[in-house]
Design an enzyme around this catalytic site. Structure first.
Site: not given
Ligand code: UD1
Ligand code: UDP
Length: 353
Positions: A203
């Site tokens: 992601h």
């Molecule tokens: C964010 C965090 C990242 C973290 C991740 C955990 C920042 C800069 N990044 O990244 O550090 O590792 O969360 O998962 O804060 N979207 C949906 N539904 C949702 C959420 C997101 O469709 O419920 C889609 C949207 O198109 C959105 C994109 O995912 O634009 C990215 O979401 P965003 O929260 O901006 O960043 P993440 O990649 O999730």
């Molecule tokens: N996780 C989850 N379901 C999923 C993928 C990840 O519960 O389908 C959990 C995972 O066990 C971990 C956390 O989400 O605790 C990690 O989140 P993510 O990879 O989104 O973010 P990051 O840790 O890179 O910020």
């Protein structure tokens, strides 16, 4: 004392749940959800299964550009912190929700406590790296998960008080592992056998938003002889569709929606190997004794690499395939992230604050 906790993204619900269970024995906690993550499987599922109460408020900011998203959170949080007047604001990790809460707390002159302080990838292209550095420099109390994180903070001469508490994710996995074994049916739901599949997540913006890197990762995973289960983040699905990679990926991989925490811990625990660009997943694989291949050039969780349980391979197709095929971590393992009592230590330290 009264603690106002700010969460917004998936990993923060998991970390906050671990701390909340301890915190609420001694302190009043107000939980604010920024709404950064909002899909049922990215948010609600965690509140339902992790035993934390519903957020007291959800700012509902949703997705937008980083600046607009952070600004909207900042405005909403400033208002909530002023209204609640807590003794401390507690934030987790390195997302935009973390940064917004850190700035908001400093603007209204409230003590800020940061869990997962001191992590550094030293890659300033990562939005998370800037979020971490800024939050650490604004924080009054810094809860570092390891000795290296403490050293990083000392190196930067942060003004707040630094404590090595161990890592809250270790607490989270311990809580979930046995429960997952008893309650999760995910292996049969997905149709995989214990020890015979690879679990993957992707992601990170640097991987999903670059078609060449995303293609290399998907090809490498599809080339593994084992079944590869990929619970895909919505961002990854969106990009796969945009780059017309979705159809082929769904034929060659077991693509599923993101799953709940117990199911994900179960999948990690029983996988033959994990391939990921997630921060949390690298550590959970380490705690669960599952070898990890990290599809990034660097990691802030370097101890897992030094211990021989995690290999950094970037988005190089050949390197990913080779690392997955050859993963063979050593039998013994250090414990750089504590013993699973980080939540209790954090609660105690907040007490003394
Ligand atoms: C964010 C965090 C990242 C973290 C991740 C955990 C920042 C800069 N990044 O990244 O550090 O590792 O969360 O998962 O804060 N979207 C949906 N539904 C949702 C959420 C997101 O469709 O419920 C889609 C949207 O198109 C959105 C994109 O995912 O634009 C990215 O979401 P965003 O929260 O901006 O960043 P993440 O990649 O999730
Ligand atoms: N996780 C989850 N379901 C999923 C993928 C990840 O519960 O389908 C959990 C995972 O066990 C971990 C956390 O989400 O605790 C990690 O989140 P993510 O990879 O989104 O973010 P990051 O840790 O890179 O910020």
């Amino acid at each position: 004392m009264k603690v106002l906790t700010v969460v917004g993204a998936r990993p923060q619900f998991i970390k906050a749940a671990a701390v909340s269970r301890e915190l609420r024995r001694r302190h009043e906690e107000v939980l604010i959800h920024t709404g950064q993550h909002y899909d049922e499987e990215m948010s609600d599922v965690f509140f339902e299964e992790l035993g934390i109460p519903e957020p007291d408020d959800n700012l509902g900011v949703g997705s937008s550009s980083h600046g607009a998203q952070t600004a909207e959170m900042l405005a909403g949080l400033e208002e909530r912190i002023e209204a609640e007047d807590p003794d401390a604001v507690l934030v987790y990790g390195d997302t935009n929700s973390t940064l917004a809460a850190a700035i908001a707390a400093s603007k209204v002159d409230t003590r800020l406590a940061h869990v997962e302080a001191g992590l550094r990838s030293y890659n300033r292209e990562m939005p998370e790296e800037i979020n971490r550095v800024l939050t650490d420099h604004a924080a009054d109390l810094l809860f570092a998960p390891s000795r290296r994180a403490v050293a990083n903070l000392r190196e930067e001469s942060v003004p707040g008080a630094v404590h090595n508490t161990g890592d809250v994710m270790c607490d989270a996995v311990r809580w979930a592992r046995d429960r997952a074994e008893d309650h999760s049916e995910i292996l049969s739901e997905v149709g995989v056998e214990s020890g015979e599949y690879v679990l993957a997540t992707v992601h990170r913006a640097s991987n999903t938003d670059d078609p060449e890197r995303l293609a290399a990762i998907l090809d490498a995973l599809a080339g593994d002889p084992r079944e590869v289960v990929l619970p895909a983040h919505p961002r990854t699905i969106n990009r796969m569709r945009e780059y017309e990679m979705y159809e082929e990926a769904s034929e060659r991989l077991t693509l599923v929606d993101p799953v709940g925490y117990l199911d994900f811990v179960r999948l990690q625990d029983r996988a033959d190997a994990v391939a990921t660009d997630s921060g949390g997943v690298q550590k959970e694989a380490f705690f669960l004794d599952t070898p990890c291949v990290t599809m990034r050039e660097e990691t802030e969780w370097r101890e897992t690499v030094e211990a021989g349980w995690n290999e950094l391979v970037g988005a190089n197709e050949t390197a990913i395939r080779r690392a997955l095929a050859d993963a063979d971590p050593p039998g013994d393992k250090p414990r750089p992230y504590g013993d699973g009592d980080a939540a209790a230590r954090i609660t105690e330290l907040l007490d003394d604050a």
